[in-house]
Design a protein around this motif. Structure first.
Motif, PDB file in Angstrom:
ATOM      1  N   UNK A 203      45.760  36.449  39.607  1.00  0.00           N
ATOM      2  CA  UNK A 203      44.993  37.156  38.575  1.00  0.00           C
ATOM      3  C   UNK A 203      45.915  38.042  37.747  1.00  0.00           C
ATOM      4  N   UNK A 204      46.798  38.780  38.419  1.00  0.00           N
ATOM      5  CA  UNK A 204      47.717  39.670  37.706  1.00  0.00           C
ATOM      6  C   UNK A 204      48.614  38.901  36.744  1.00  0.00           C
ATOM      7  N   UNK A 205      49.048  37.700  37.168  1.00  0.00           N
ATOM      8  CA  UNK A 205      49.929  36.905  36.317  1.00  0.00           C
ATOM      9  C   UNK A 205      49.214  36.312  35.123  1.00  0.00           C
ATOM     10  N   UNK A 206      47.932  36.031  35.273  1.00  0.00           N
ATOM     11  CA  UNK A 206      47.204  35.332  34.208  1.00  0.00           C
ATOM     12  C   UNK A 206      46.278  36.233  33.398  1.00  0.00           C
ATOM     13  N   UNK A 207      46.067  37.464  33.850  1.00  0.00           N
ATOM     14  CA  UNK A 207      45.117  38.348  33.174  1.00  0.00           C
ATOM     15  C   UNK A 207      45.611  38.745  31.791  1.00  0.00           C
ATOM     16  N   UNK A 208      44.695  38.889  30.870  1.00  0.00           N
ATOM     17  CA  UNK A 208      45.016  39.356  29.522  1.00  0.00           C
ATOM     18  C   UNK A 208      45.059  40.883  29.454  1.00  0.00           C
ATOM     19  N   UNK A 209      44.617  41.527  30.524  1.00  0.00           N
ATOM     20  CA  UNK A 209      44.644  42.986  30.552  1.00  0.00           C
ATOM     21  C   UNK A 209      46.102  43.480  30.578  1.00  0.00           C
ATOM     22  N   UNK A 210      46.362  44.577  29.904  1.00  0.00           N
ATOM     23  CA  UNK A 210      47.713  45.092  29.796  1.00  0.00           C
ATOM     24  C   UNK A 210      48.062  46.121  30.869  1.00  0.00           C
ATOM     25  N   UNK A 211      47.062  46.692  31.526  1.00  0.00           N
ATOM     26  CA  UNK A 211      47.345  47.700  32.548  1.00  0.00           C
ATOM     27  C   UNK A 211      46.720  47.296  33.873  1.00  0.00           C
ATOM     28  N   UNK A 212      47.345  47.733  34.947  1.00  0.00           N
ATOM     29  CA  UNK A 212      46.778  47.485  36.274  1.00  0.00           C
ATOM     30  C   UNK A 212      45.519  48.318  36.475  1.00  0.00           C
ATOM     31  N   UNK A 213      45.445  49.461  35.795  1.00  0.00           N
ATOM     32  CA  UNK A 213      44.240  50.278  35.876  1.00  0.00           C
ATOM     33  C   UNK A 213      43.038  49.514  35.337  1.00  0.00           C
ATOM     34  N   UNK A 214      43.259  48.785  34.234  1.00  0.00           N
ATOM     35  CA  UNK A 214      42.173  47.988  33.672  1.00  0.00           C
ATOM     36  C   UNK A 214      41.763  46.876  34.625  1.00  0.00           C
ATOM     37  N   UNK A 215      42.733  46.268  35.302  1.00  0.00           N
ATOM     38  CA  UNK A 215      42.412  45.214  36.275  1.00  0.00           C
ATOM     39  C   UNK A 215      41.642  45.798  37.450  1.00  0.00           C
ATOM     40  N   UNK A 216      42.045  46.994  37.902  1.00  0.00           N
ATOM     41  CA  UNK A 216      41.317  47.643  38.998  1.00  0.00           C
ATOM     42  C   UNK A 216      39.870  47.904  38.601  1.00  0.00           C
ATOM     43  N   UNK A 217      39.677  48.353  37.369  1.00  0.00           N
ATOM     44  CA  UNK A 217      38.319  48.599  36.884  1.00  0.00           C
ATOM     45  C   UNK A 217      37.510  47.310  36.830  1.00  0.00           C
TER      46      UNK A 217
END
Length: 256
Positions: A203-217
């Motif tokens: 998910x981290x490699x493919x996510x369009x989100x720029x921050x890990x905080x956004x992924x955590x949310x």
């Protein structure tokens, strides 16, 4: 292009394996015999690879010499070797500055530092390089991603971040042992967590989100369980402990 590796441990094996998978322009690779088990395995696996009689033969045979030796013995090993003027040397030796390497080498040479990670054997991960050098960046780009640090501080920060690997697995082990203490067989907990963390890495490699905080949310429902664990981890000093550890590692690197 002839490559030589002074030191034949796990990182040498990973880099050589990745290069043999990804490059067709390498005429030969010579590795030192220090770790005979690894050196022999590489030579048996890849026809292009041979084991040198010693470190000096590695240096004599190579256009680019990679130093993959422990910091504790680096000075003694390098000072014993005779390098050619303008030879290209790439150091994997942690926390040894270019100025020190240059004094040990004793002749004008092109010197780079690099931090290849074990995953380069599978053509994954990022390799930090300092100072920027297109030739070396091209080699390591074949093994995943090459990240060129423009200044020493940035390179040291990459080195600090690479020290997170054991903590990553330590987090998994702590979780697995907790599950085991609650009655789950360790093997079952281990398998589940491997899949969970592996999926999150994808998910981290493919996510369009720029921050890990956004992924955590994104993975935390309001009032849900993921939000609870992150909140309690934060409240109990988890981020503070990690921040202190990273600062300590950076200080150690900068003072070396």
């Amino acid at each position: 292009m002839q490559l030589g590796f002074v030191g034949s441990g796990a990182i040498t094996e990973a880099v050589v394996t990745g290069l043999m998978k990804s490059r067709t322009d390498i005429d030969g690779v010579i590795v030192s015999p220090r770790n005979q088990h690894v050196a022999s395995r590489l030579a048996k696996t890849f026809p292009t690879v041979r084991v040198g009689a010693g470190n000096q033969e590695v240096v004599d045979s190579a256009d680019i010499v990679f130093l993959a030796i422990r910091p504790q013995i680096a000075e003694d090993v390098v000072r014993e070797l005779r390098f050619r003027e303008q030879q290209h040397v790439v150091s994997f030796v942690a926390a040894v500055q270019i100025e020190a390497l240059a004094s040990w080498i004793g002749v004008p040479a092109t010197i780079n530092r690099a931090i290849p990670l074990p995953f380069v054997a599978e053509l994954r991960g990022a390799t930090a390089i300092y100072p920027p050098n297109d030739r070396i960046a091209d080699l390591f780009s074949s093994l995943g991603t090459a990240v060129q640090a423009k200044e020493l501080k940035q390179y040291n920060l990459f080195g600090t971040a690479s020290a997170l690997m054991a903590t990553y697995f330590g987090l998994m082990e702590t979780s697995a042992r907790w599950l085991e203490a609650q009655g789950m067989p360790y093997d079952q907990a281990n398998l589940y967590l491997r899949q969970l963390f592996g999926g999150l890495s994808n998910v981290a490699n493919s996510s369009k989100e720029q921050t890990f905080e956004a992924m955590a949310s994104e993975f935390s429902t309001k009032g849900g369980l993921n939000e609870q664990v992150l909140a309690e981890f934060t409240r109990n000093g988890g981020p503070e402990a990690l921040t202190l550890a990273l600062g300590s590692v950076l200080k150690r690197i900068e003072q070396a």
